[in-house]
Design a protein around this motif. Structure first.
Motif, PDB file in Angstrom:
ATOM      1  N   UNK A 256     -27.189 -12.637  -1.630  1.00 36.04           N
ATOM      2  CA  UNK A 256     -28.488 -13.289  -1.624  1.00 36.04           C
ATOM      3  C   UNK A 256     -29.123 -12.996  -0.274  1.00 36.04           C
ATOM      4  N   UNK A 257     -30.334 -12.457  -0.295  1.00 35.08           N
ATOM      5  CA  UNK A 257     -31.079 -12.172   0.940  1.00 35.08           C
ATOM      6  C   UNK A 257     -32.398 -12.927   0.890  1.00 35.08           C
TER       7      UNK A 257
ATOM      8  N   UNK B 115     -36.329 -17.080   4.445  1.00 34.76           N
ATOM      9  CA  UNK B 115     -36.545 -18.482   4.762  1.00 34.76           C
ATOM     10  C   UNK B 115     -37.382 -19.205   3.726  1.00 34.76           C
ATOM     11  N   UNK B 116     -37.952 -18.433   2.801  1.00 34.00           N
ATOM     12  CA  UNK B 116     -38.794 -19.046   1.769  1.00 34.00           C
ATOM     13  C   UNK B 116     -38.410 -18.554   0.379  1.00 34.00           C
ATOM     14  N   UNK B 117     -38.332 -17.242   0.183  1.00 31.25           N
ATOM     15  CA  UNK B 117     -37.972 -16.668  -1.101  1.00 31.25           C
ATOM     16  C   UNK B 117     -36.756 -15.772  -0.933  1.00 31.25           C
ATOM     17  N   UNK B 118     -36.058 -15.553  -2.052  1.00 32.23           N
ATOM     18  CA  UNK B 118     -34.797 -14.817  -1.997  1.00 32.23           C
ATOM     19  C   UNK B 118     -34.694 -13.818  -3.130  1.00 32.23           C
ATOM     20  N   UNK B 119     -33.923 -12.775  -2.876  1.00 31.02           N
ATOM     21  CA  UNK B 119     -33.513 -11.831  -3.914  1.00 31.02           C
ATOM     22  C   UNK B 119     -32.002 -11.894  -4.028  1.00 31.02           C
TER      23      UNK B 119
ATOM     24  N   UNK C  68     -34.753 -11.127   8.028  1.00 30.81           N
ATOM     25  CA  UNK C  68     -34.059 -11.491   6.790  1.00 30.81           C
ATOM     26  C   UNK C  68     -32.646 -11.994   7.086  1.00 30.81           C
ATOM     27  N   UNK C  69     -32.214 -12.886   6.251  1.00 29.98           N
ATOM     28  CA  UNK C  69     -30.834 -13.367   6.276  1.00 29.98           C
ATOM     29  C   UNK C  69     -30.134 -12.873   5.020  1.00 29.98           C
ATOM     30  N   UNK C  70     -28.963 -12.283   5.174  1.00 34.04           N
ATOM     31  CA  UNK C  70     -28.196 -11.759   4.051  1.00 34.04           C
ATOM     32  C   UNK C  70     -26.900 -12.552   3.945  1.00 34.04           C
ATOM     33  N   UNK C  71     -26.639 -13.121   2.784  1.00 32.43           N
ATOM     34  CA  UNK C  71     -25.456 -13.933   2.560  1.00 32.43           C
ATOM     35  C   UNK C  71     -24.604 -13.285   1.475  1.00 32.43           C
TER      36      UNK C  71
ATOM     37  N   UNK D  68     -26.812 -20.469  -7.095  1.00 34.00           N
ATOM     38  CA  UNK D  68     -27.838 -21.510  -6.979  1.00 34.00           C
ATOM     39  C   UNK D  68     -27.533 -22.447  -5.814  1.00 34.00           C
ATOM     40  N   UNK D  69     -26.258 -22.711  -5.564  1.00 31.77           N
ATOM     41  CA  UNK D  69     -25.887 -23.575  -4.446  1.00 31.77           C
ATOM     42  C   UNK D  69     -26.233 -22.924  -3.107  1.00 31.77           C
ATOM     43  N   UNK D  70     -26.018 -21.605  -3.003  1.00 25.76           N
ATOM     44  CA  UNK D  70     -26.371 -20.893  -1.769  1.00 25.76           C
ATOM     45  C   UNK D  70     -27.875 -20.944  -1.540  1.00 25.76           C
ATOM     46  N   UNK D  71     -28.640 -20.717  -2.608  1.00 28.39           N
ATOM     47  CA  UNK D  71     -30.096 -20.766  -2.482  1.00 28.39           C
ATOM     48  C   UNK D  71     -30.564 -22.158  -2.092  1.00 28.39           C
ATOM     49  N   UNK D  72     -29.967 -23.181  -2.707  1.00 21.73           N
ATOM     50  CA  UNK D  72     -30.368 -24.559  -2.389  1.00 21.73           C
ATOM     51  C   UNK D  72     -30.052 -24.907  -0.942  1.00 21.73           C
ATOM     52  N   UNK D  73     -28.872 -24.488  -0.480  1.00 24.32           N
ATOM     53  CA  UNK D  73     -28.492 -24.771   0.904  1.00 24.32           C
ATOM     54  C   UNK D  73     -29.432 -24.097   1.895  1.00 24.32           C
ATOM     55  N   UNK D  74     -29.896 -22.896   1.535  1.00 25.21           N
ATOM     56  CA  UNK D  74     -30.822 -22.170   2.412  1.00 25.21           C
ATOM     57  C   UNK D  74     -32.262 -22.655   2.264  1.00 25.21           C
TER      58      UNK D  74
END
Length: 453
Positions: free
Chosen positions: A18-19, A22-26, A2-5, A38-44
């Motif tokens: 946001x964690x 690579x495909x879905x996030x919480x 997991x990646x945690x931002x 939303x920008x963080x999710x889009x970038x990831x």
């Protein structure tokens, strides 16, 4: 893995997270200006499928419900919270599968609120971190007094037990991922400059985990100080289910409109730096620089619901301030103006001096002046200038008549609050000098007599 931002909101002292796999996030505890998330999710390159609240927040209006609605994500809130909207009710011990590789386990951690939850994040079956909200912070915990004094003594002991539960149930290497503790008034105790920690580090250094319960409870209660008045409005708003933020531009206010509003005693706030404000400003305006804890102090000092007009150097500066304000539920501005002070009035500009503690030490040898300390009670008690008048900044609007007559030299810890206070005094016709200096470094070194607790 997991990646945690972390998504920081430094002016409120909070973090959202946001964690993803690579495909879905919480997302945990999102602020109301959703475009950042939303920008963080889009970038990831990930889709947000789950949103979690650790608690009903006291220091900001949540963006959780609006984010869930905007993305179609499930919205997870404690089943015991009496909310006015549909959510996925979460209880202690519940396990939520976000994806085949990401799992969240809810852990009841009362103390900041009675229904507070922390969320342990597992990646491929391994606990890698815990989102602790206002429970276990870096070197501290969330404060236990925000629900009223009648609950504080119960909550402080629950907070101690919750910290120990987290420390016992999670491995040493698990990251501690709090929402509060980066300057937030929701913290009880100092979190210092720490930006990352683990359960192991907290076990060794956090007073809640190193002190016995009675001592920790006594120290925590003794260290509680005032918190922003606007907090009283955040819980009810979050229980009702706040909608998305409206960041559309406020109505333009011209010179005539500004003059009428100032004459009527409305709050007209200059967003520029304290140095720029002191050098020249429209008489009757007050200075809350957007470069500091802007929303915290505006929300604290201005009566809730009062008309508010903003003055900024640029549309971007006004937009930044507006973003800060919607986070605490100030949704409607009376108006705004941009440019220079000369663009906002036909009258002469007002100004006041800025000085240092060294300047104050010299002046006191030559003439009597009033020294006004606007820091919080805990700061004043730790050390203050002898014979200084103490009025905490949040009390000053209602206590202007308590400031002795004469030339007033006003100070805080570093200059931001002093400028706010100086602007309030100047707007009320007082002769004021704002000390723009670091108290801890320079007050004693300047030769000023200090009184310590």
């Amino acid at each position: 893995m997991a990646t945690i931002i972390a998504i920081d909101t430094p002016t409120l002292g909070d973090r959202s997270y946001l964690a993803h796999d690579g495909r879905v996030a919480l997302v945990i505890d999102p602020q109301r200006d959703l475009d950042r998330v939303l920008a963080v999710a889009e970038e990831a390159g990930v889709s947000i499928t789950h949103v979690f609240e650790t608690h009903i927040h006291n220091d900001y209006v949540t963006g959780g419900l609006a984010l869930a609605r905007a993305t179609g994500a499930s919205y997870h809130v404690n089943a015991a919270d009496d909310v006015a909207y549909e959510r996925v009710p979460v209880r202690d011990g519940d396990t939520i599968e976000v994806s085949p590789s990401l799992t969240v386990r809810a852990i009841a951690t009362p103390g900041h609120t009675f229904t507070h939850l922390s969320y342990a994040l597992e990646s491929d079956g391994e606990p890698i971190g815990v989102f602790t909200g206002g429970s276990l912070l870096f070197g501290a915990t969330g404060r236990p007094d925000l629900l009223g004094p009648e609950h504080t003594h119960d909550l402080v002991r629950q907070q101690y037990a919750s910290a120990h539960r987290l420390a016992s149930e999670l491995p040493e290497a698990a990251q501690v991922l709090p929402t509060h503790g980066f300057g937030s008034f929701c913290s009880a105790g100092s979190t210092g400059d720490t930006t990352a920690s683990t359960i192991g580090q907290e076990r060794r250094a956090n007073p809640a985990l190193t002190q016995d319960e009675e001592r920790w409870v006594a120290d925590t209660l003794a260290g509680l100080d005032a918190y922003p008045a606007y907090y009283a409005h955040m819980g009810p708003a979050n229980l009702q289910g706040p909608g998305p933020a409206d960041l559309s531009s406020p109505e333009r206010a011209d010179k005539a409109v500004l003059a009428r509003r100032i004459a009527a005693g409305e709050w007209v706030v200059d967003l520029r730096t304290r140095t720029a404000f002191a050098a020249g400003h429209v008489a009757g305006t007050v200075n809350f620089g957007v470069d500091g804890q802007f929303a915290t102090y505006v929300g604290w000092l201005i009566p809730w619901g009062s008309p508010l007009t903003l003055l900024g150097e640029s549309p971007e500066q006004v937009a930044e301030a507006q973003r800060e304000l919607v986070r605490i539920g100030v949704d409607r501005l009376a108006g705004a103006a941009t440019g220079r002070p000369e663009d906002w009035t036909d009258g002469p500009l007002a100004s006041f001096e800025q000085a240092t503690f060294g300047d104050l030490a010299q002046v006191r040898h030559h003439r009597p002046v009033v020294v006004l300390d606007v820091r919080r009670a805990s700061e004043y008690d730790a050390s203050h200038i002898a014979e200084a008048v103490h009025i905490p900044i949040h009390e000053l609007p209602s206590r202007l008549d308590d400031v002795p007559h004469g030339e007033v030299w006003v100070h805080c810890a570093a200059g931001y609050r002093a400028s706010v206070a100086a602007s309030l005094l100047a707007a009320n016709g007082r002769h004021v000098v704002a000390i723009d200096d670091d108290f801890d470094e320079h007050a004693g070194a300047s030769g000023l007599p200090l009184v310590a607790a």
